[in-house]
Scaffold this motif. Structure first.
Motif, PDB file in Angstrom:
ATOM      1  N   GLU A 185      24.586 -36.186   4.257  1.00 54.19           N
ATOM      2  CA  GLU A 185      25.905 -36.395   4.861  1.00 54.19           C
ATOM      3  C   GLU A 185      26.203 -37.877   5.058  1.00 54.19           C
ATOM      4  O   GLU A 185      27.335 -38.321   4.876  1.00 54.19           O
ATOM      5  CB  GLU A 185      26.011 -35.610   6.178  1.00 54.19           C
ATOM      6  N   LEU A 186      25.159 -38.633   5.385  1.00 53.70           N
ATOM      7  CA  LEU A 186      25.346 -40.075   5.528  1.00 53.70           C
ATOM      8  C   LEU A 186      25.739 -40.705   4.189  1.00 53.70           C
ATOM      9  O   LEU A 186      26.623 -41.557   4.130  1.00 53.70           O
ATOM     10  CB  LEU A 186      24.062 -40.721   6.072  1.00 53.70           C
ATOM     11  N   LYS A 187      25.090 -40.260   3.128  1.00 58.51           N
ATOM     12  CA  LYS A 187      25.436 -40.779   1.799  1.00 58.51           C
ATOM     13  C   LYS A 187      26.899 -40.466   1.482  1.00 58.51           C
ATOM     14  O   LYS A 187      27.636 -41.327   1.002  1.00 58.51           O
ATOM     15  CB  LYS A 187      24.517 -40.172   0.739  1.00 58.51           C
ATOM     16  N   ASN A 188      27.317 -39.238   1.771  1.00 59.38           N
ATOM     17  CA  ASN A 188      28.714 -38.875   1.492  1.00 59.38           C
ATOM     18  C   ASN A 188      29.679 -39.732   2.306  1.00 59.38           C
ATOM     19  O   ASN A 188      30.709 -40.185   1.787  1.00 59.38           O
ATOM     20  CB  ASN A 188      28.951 -37.398   1.800  1.00 59.38           C
ATOM     21  N   PHE A 209       9.281 -31.083  -0.558  1.00 61.37           N
ATOM     22  CA  PHE A 209      10.215 -31.470  -1.623  1.00 61.37           C
ATOM     23  C   PHE A 209      11.178 -30.355  -2.019  1.00 61.37           C
ATOM     24  O   PHE A 209      12.311 -30.617  -2.448  1.00 61.37           O
ATOM     25  CB  PHE A 209       9.471 -32.023  -2.837  1.00 61.37           C
ATOM     26  N   GLU A 210      10.721 -29.099  -1.845  1.00 62.07           N
ATOM     27  CA  GLU A 210      11.614 -28.004  -2.248  1.00 62.07           C
ATOM     28  C   GLU A 210      12.859 -27.954  -1.360  1.00 62.07           C
ATOM     29  O   GLU A 210      13.978 -27.803  -1.846  1.00 62.07           O
ATOM     30  CB  GLU A 210      10.849 -26.678  -2.210  1.00 62.07           C
ATOM     31  N   ILE A 211      12.610 -28.128  -0.051  1.00 60.56           N
ATOM     32  CA  ILE A 211      13.733 -28.153   0.893  1.00 60.56           C
ATOM     33  C   ILE A 211      14.629 -29.365   0.598  1.00 60.56           C
ATOM     34  O   ILE A 211      15.865 -29.261   0.603  1.00 60.56           O
ATOM     35  CB  ILE A 211      13.219 -28.247   2.353  1.00 60.56           C
ATOM     36  N   ALA A 212      13.984 -30.487   0.320  1.00 62.39           N
ATOM     37  CA  ALA A 212      14.750 -31.717   0.065  1.00 62.39           C
ATOM     38  C   ALA A 212      15.687 -31.550  -1.131  1.00 62.39           C
ATOM     39  O   ALA A 212      16.852 -31.959  -1.090  1.00 62.39           O
ATOM     40  CB  ALA A 212      13.797 -32.893  -0.158  1.00 62.39           C
ATOM     41  N   ILE A 213      15.165 -30.924  -2.203  1.00 62.83           N
ATOM     42  CA  ILE A 213      16.008 -30.720  -3.391  1.00 62.83           C
ATOM     43  C   ILE A 213      17.176 -29.791  -3.055  1.00 62.83           C
ATOM     44  O   ILE A 213      18.318 -30.043  -3.441  1.00 62.83           O
ATOM     45  CB  ILE A 213      15.183 -30.174  -4.575  1.00 62.83           C
ATOM     46  N   GLU A 214      16.878 -28.757  -2.300  1.00 65.71           N
ATOM     47  CA  GLU A 214      17.970 -27.851  -1.901  1.00 65.71           C
ATOM     48  C   GLU A 214      19.043 -28.587  -1.123  1.00 65.71           C
ATOM     49  O   GLU A 214      20.223 -28.232  -1.188  1.00 65.71           O
ATOM     50  CB  GLU A 214      17.420 -26.702  -1.028  1.00 65.71           C
ATOM     51  N   GLU A 215      18.628 -29.624  -0.391  1.00 70.26           N
ATOM     52  CA  GLU A 215      19.588 -30.370   0.421  1.00 70.26           C
ATOM     53  C   GLU A 215      20.168 -31.588  -0.311  1.00 70.26           C
ATOM     54  O   GLU A 215      20.791 -32.441   0.306  1.00 70.26           O
ATOM     55  CB  GLU A 215      18.945 -30.790   1.745  1.00 70.26           C
ATOM     56  N   GLY A 216      19.913 -31.676  -1.610  1.00 73.06           N
ATOM     57  CA  GLY A 216      20.618 -32.711  -2.394  1.00 73.06           C
ATOM     58  C   GLY A 216      19.772 -33.868  -2.871  1.00 73.06           C
ATOM     59  O   GLY A 216      20.286 -34.812  -3.467  1.00 73.06           O
ATOM     60  N   SER A 217      18.463 -33.824  -2.638  1.00 70.35           N
ATOM     61  CA  SER A 217      17.620 -34.915  -3.137  1.00 70.35           C
ATOM     62  C   SER A 217      17.680 -34.997  -4.657  1.00 70.35           C
ATOM     63  O   SER A 217      17.670 -33.978  -5.342  1.00 70.35           O
ATOM     64  CB  SER A 217      16.165 -34.685  -2.723  1.00 70.35           C
ATOM     65  N   ASN A 218      17.731 -36.217  -5.184  1.00 70.27           N
ATOM     66  CA  ASN A 218      17.569 -36.366  -6.631  1.00 70.27           C
ATOM     67  C   ASN A 218      16.438 -37.331  -6.972  1.00 70.27           C
ATOM     68  O   ASN A 218      16.303 -37.779  -8.109  1.00 70.27           O
ATOM     69  CB  ASN A 218      18.878 -36.760  -7.320  1.00 70.27           C
ATOM     70  N   MET A 219      15.604 -37.627  -5.977  1.00 69.26           N
ATOM     71  CA  MET A 219      14.403 -38.428  -6.211  1.00 69.26           C
ATOM     72  C   MET A 219      13.348 -37.986  -5.216  1.00 69.26           C
ATOM     73  O   MET A 219      13.498 -38.169  -4.008  1.00 69.26           O
ATOM     74  CB  MET A 219      14.718 -39.919  -6.062  1.00 69.26           C
ATOM     75  N   ILE A 220      12.280 -37.349  -5.739  1.00 69.33           N
ATOM     76  CA  ILE A 220      11.224 -36.884  -4.840  1.00 69.33           C
ATOM     77  C   ILE A 220       9.985 -37.733  -5.054  1.00 69.33           C
ATOM     78  O   ILE A 220       9.735 -38.237  -6.148  1.00 69.33           O
ATOM     79  CB  ILE A 220      10.921 -35.380  -5.029  1.00 69.33           C
ATOM     80  N   ARG A 221       9.210 -37.896  -3.988  1.00 74.85           N
ATOM     81  CA  ARG A 221       8.044 -38.790  -4.014  1.00 74.85           C
ATOM     82  C   ARG A 221       6.796 -37.969  -3.715  1.00 74.85           C
ATOM     83  O   ARG A 221       6.542 -37.601  -2.585  1.00 74.85           O
ATOM     84  CB  ARG A 221       8.211 -39.880  -2.947  1.00 74.85           C
ATOM     85  N   LEU A 222       6.028 -37.664  -4.758  1.00 78.33           N
ATOM     86  CA  LEU A 222       4.886 -36.759  -4.580  1.00 78.33           C
ATOM     87  C   LEU A 222       3.554 -37.446  -4.829  1.00 78.33           C
ATOM     88  O   LEU A 222       3.334 -38.034  -5.892  1.00 78.33           O
ATOM     89  CB  LEU A 222       5.010 -35.560  -5.527  1.00 78.33           C
ATOM     90  N   GLY A 223       2.677 -37.346  -3.837  1.00 76.86           N
ATOM     91  CA  GLY A 223       1.317 -37.856  -3.973  1.00 76.86           C
ATOM     92  C   GLY A 223       0.332 -36.714  -4.088  1.00 76.86           C
ATOM     93  O   GLY A 223      -0.086 -36.321  -5.172  1.00 76.86           O
TER      94      GLY A 223
END
Ligand SMILES: *Cc1c(COP(=O)(O)O)cnc(C)c1O
Length: 230
Positions: A185-188, A209-223
């Motif tokens: 929402e801040l980005k919008n 990350f799954e929740i993040a993608i559902e909420e609009g993430s287009n860059m995930i950071r996985l270790g």
């Protein structure tokens, strides 16, 4: 193991994207290799990773040189800084990183702009936003970010591509959803003020990350999800 882990991660990304009518290739997967070996990074690159993330400038610089020396990453790998950056390391960071996710203060933004100008570079950055009130974490509050962003857009040698956040650690990943939603929402909101200049939302780690993608993430950071052995 890394190859298998990545296979499962990509399957998950595919299935979430199908659910939210998005293309999987819209999601950039950044492999976070802090604490990992050159061999692990090499393996990840062979399994298709194109984006490498580190949280310390010095460690990244060493790995960057080692990989170049064995012929990996010559112009094809993008390097991401995801950890807190001290102002006095800005210059070195600009030499190594394609995208700095962790711009968390005005003095740091000004310093990156100044050093990038000296080096003749326009540095891509993200603004780090503190979406949860934990005291130890770096970042602008959402209100601060909305206030300062117009000033930051005036700086000629930084290119603000988007926003980044780290969700708090919670037992149930579902509980991270409000933080990710707030960042979206801040980005919008900022995009309404600035003619849609922000394109990247860097949010989501191994646990969420799954929740993040559902909420609009287009860059995930996985270790851990990529480098764990089980
Ligand atoms: C370590 C780190 C990650 C990756 O965390 P995992 O839980 O291992 O996926 C992502 N983002 C930042 C900022 C990190 O420091």
């Amino acid at each position: 193991m890394i190859k298998q882990n990545l296979f499962h991660i990509r399957q998950k990304i595919d299935s979430i994207c199908a659910k939210i009518a998005k293309e999987a290739r819209e999601i950039t997967l950044v492999a976070i290799t802090k604490g990992g070996t050159i061999e692990q990074i090499r393996e990840a690159i062979e399994a298709g990773i194109t984006d490498i993330g580190e949280n310390k400038v010095q460690e990244a610089a060493l790995k960057y040189s080692s990989l170049q020396a064995i012929g990996y990453g010559l112009g094809t790998i993008k390097w991401h800084l995801v950890g807190h950056l001290q102002t006095n390391k800005a210059k070195e960071a600009i030499r190594v990183f394609d995208l700095i996710h962790s711009v968390d203060s005005l003095p740091l933004a000004f310093e990156i702009n100044k050093q990038a100008a000296n080096l003749g570079k326009i540095q891509d950055i993200l603004i780090e936003v503190k979406t949860s009130p934990e005291e130890t974490k770096f970042g602008f509050t959402a209100d601060e970010a909305a206030l300062v962003i117009k000033e930051l857009f005036k700086l000629k040698n930084i290119n603000i591509k988007g926003l980044m956040t780290i969700a708090p650690r919670v037992d149930n990943p579902e509980n991270t959803r409000p933080y990710f939603r707030n960042l979206r929402e801040l980005k919008n909101k900022i995009n309404q003020l600035t003619h849609q200049r922000l394109t990247i939302l860097s949010m989501g780690m191994s646990g969420d990350f799954e929740i993040a993608i559902e909420e609009g993430s287009n860059m995930i950071r996985l270790g851990r999800a990529i480098f764990r052995n089980s």
